[in-house]
Motif scaffolding. Structure first.
Motif, PDB file in Angstrom:
ATOM      1  N   UNK B 102      37.079  58.737  29.462  1.00  0.00           N
ATOM      2  CA  UNK B 102      36.430  57.874  30.465  1.00  0.00           C
ATOM      3  C   UNK B 102      37.086  58.064  31.829  1.00  0.00           C
ATOM      4  N   UNK B 103      36.395  57.630  32.888  1.00  0.00           N
ATOM      5  CA  UNK B 103      37.044  57.579  34.204  1.00  0.00           C
ATOM      6  C   UNK B 103      38.356  56.795  34.087  1.00  0.00           C
ATOM      7  N   UNK B 104      39.346  57.156  34.903  1.00  0.00           N
ATOM      8  CA  UNK B 104      40.720  56.667  34.716  1.00  0.00           C
ATOM      9  C   UNK B 104      40.816  55.150  34.602  1.00  0.00           C
ATOM     10  N   UNK B 105      40.147  54.433  35.473  1.00  0.00           N
ATOM     11  CA  UNK B 105      40.313  52.982  35.495  1.00  0.00           C
ATOM     12  C   UNK B 105      39.858  52.348  34.182  1.00  0.00           C
ATOM     13  N   UNK B 106      38.705  52.809  33.685  1.00  0.00           N
ATOM     14  CA  UNK B 106      38.201  52.232  32.440  1.00  0.00           C
ATOM     15  C   UNK B 106      39.003  52.682  31.241  1.00  0.00           C
ATOM     16  N   UNK B 107      39.393  53.934  31.236  1.00  0.00           N
ATOM     17  CA  UNK B 107      40.195  54.429  30.129  1.00  0.00           C
ATOM     18  C   UNK B 107      41.499  53.660  30.029  1.00  0.00           C
ATOM     19  N   UNK B 108      42.094  53.406  31.190  1.00  0.00           N
ATOM     20  CA  UNK B 108      43.370  52.670  31.186  1.00  0.00           C
ATOM     21  C   UNK B 108      43.174  51.227  30.729  1.00  0.00           C
ATOM     22  N   UNK B 109      42.030  50.641  31.087  1.00  0.00           N
ATOM     23  CA  UNK B 109      41.751  49.273  30.652  1.00  0.00           C
ATOM     24  C   UNK B 109      41.683  49.201  29.118  1.00  0.00           C
ATOM     25  N   UNK B 110      40.986  50.166  28.518  1.00  0.00           N
ATOM     26  CA  UNK B 110      40.857  50.150  27.054  1.00  0.00           C
ATOM     27  C   UNK B 110      42.189  50.456  26.378  1.00  0.00           C
ATOM     28  N   UNK B 111      42.943  51.381  26.957  1.00  0.00           N
ATOM     29  CA  UNK B 111      44.254  51.700  26.378  1.00  0.00           C
ATOM     30  C   UNK B 111      45.180  50.487  26.460  1.00  0.00           C
ATOM     31  N   UNK B 112      45.092  49.753  27.564  1.00  0.00           N
ATOM     32  CA  UNK B 112      45.917  48.542  27.697  1.00  0.00           C
ATOM     33  C   UNK B 112      45.529  47.510  26.641  1.00  0.00           C
ATOM     34  N   UNK B 113      44.234  47.370  26.381  1.00  0.00           N
ATOM     35  CA  UNK B 113      43.789  46.447  25.332  1.00  0.00           C
ATOM     36  C   UNK B 113      44.313  46.889  23.966  1.00  0.00           C
ATOM     37  N   UNK B 114      44.214  48.187  23.700  1.00  0.00           N
ATOM     38  CA  UNK B 114      44.685  48.714  22.417  1.00  0.00           C
ATOM     39  C   UNK B 114      46.185  48.457  22.259  1.00  0.00           C
ATOM     40  N   UNK B 115      46.940  48.743  23.312  1.00  0.00           N
ATOM     41  CA  UNK B 115      48.394  48.524  23.265  1.00  0.00           C
ATOM     42  C   UNK B 115      48.735  47.044  23.141  1.00  0.00           C
ATOM     43  N   UNK B 116      47.974  46.206  23.813  1.00  0.00           N
ATOM     44  CA  UNK B 116      48.231  44.764  23.721  1.00  0.00           C
ATOM     45  C   UNK B 116      48.037  44.279  22.285  1.00  0.00           C
TER      46      UNK B 116
END
Lengths: 191, 191
Positions: B102-116
């Motif tokens: 995904x575009x960086x901003x969205x990819x990072x949002x999902x990765x942050x959710x996964x890590x959380x």
């Protein structure tokens, strides 16, 4: 607590409502539960393409409940030409029963989301419809037109039935699909 | 747009990751995509039982992505006793790849959710874990202990492995499960 447990076990039935599209690289027809999951993630990924302010959490919440009425009616291919009003009345009766299993406040919240999706009048509902309608097209484009070929769907039917809701909810997504659909027609995946 | 389409088609693979629990009134093992949908609705229905302030939209968003790493590792029964660290590292590599589509901003949002979710440190992550861990127990209680019997699971294993996360995330849900699990043991559904 028991009413919530009964509710979530009732939801299990949506895993047995099969759609017309098969899971990629599988013979199995997808079901409405996993479809709901997939389009929730499609919609939230499409956020940068929204052309008006959209509360994406409400889009996701709507998509998670929008197919629950199919527990009693089953899934109907979007290209069916009649019986929509009767089916929608049956689905409303179904979700009224199922959401009614929850404490009143939560049941009413889910019913409001379901009705908002059906009315397709808010920006969130329009965006949700775009994701819902686009997903089987995306699967067909990745699947040599599997459900189109199995059901004898014509290119013009896709343009007429999918085009307006996707264009209204997410114009950039329709621009993308329009050119891919032209290619699909050339390949003979659509009649 | 093509990167989002590629992402959502990659997600389709989660529909082929089978879990140990069967769909109710069916021989089919449920998959991690439909499971993710079901627990998102379980969690939001349990909102009145949260004992600390919880942003339920973030709980739902977390639950929708928390199993995506299984696209490469498959599902592992929660009672497995070894290999968790290695699997979690593999899942992290998998979601880093997939969210990176995904575009960086969205990819990072999902990765942050996964890590959380994985860190299980926020109120939202704890609540999400409670729903995730409780769901197969609820299905087993409705299914004569199907996956417990098929895998020789003991009552004490369920108490040890499911109890703490459910109790920490949603104490009232654990109170409910605890008494039902005692009944399941009496019926012989658990060793």
């Amino acid at each position: 607590m028991q009413n919530i447990v009964d509710f979530v076990l009732e939801l299990d039935k949506l895993k047995q409502v099969t759609r017309k599209t098969r899971v990629l690289n599988s013979d199995r027809y997808e079901n409405s539960a996993e479809h709901s999951w997939q389009i929730a993630l499609l919609a939230s990924s499409l956020a940068p393409y929204a052309v008006e302010a959209v509360d994406m959490d409400r889009v996701v919440a709507m998509l998670l409940v929008h197919d629950i009425g199919e527990i009693e009616t089953g899934d109907t291919i979007v290209y069916a030409e009649s019986g929509w009003e009767e089916r929608k009345a049956q689905e409303l009766a179904c979700v009224t029963r199922i959401f009614g299993m929850l404490p009143a406040e939560q049941g009413q919240r889910l019913l409001a989301l379901w009705n908002e999706f059906e009315a397709a009048e808010t920006a969130e509902a329009r965006f949700a419809h775009a994701a819902d309608r686009a997903m089987p097209v995306l699967l067909n484009l990745a699947n040599n037109g599997q459900s189109w070929r199995e059901n004898g769907i014509r290119h013009q039917q896709v343009v007429d039935r999918i085009g307006p809701p996707v264009r209204h909810g997410c114009p950039a997504l329709w621009d993308y699909l329009e050119s891919r659909l032209a290619m699909a027609k050339e390949k003979g995946w659509l009649a």
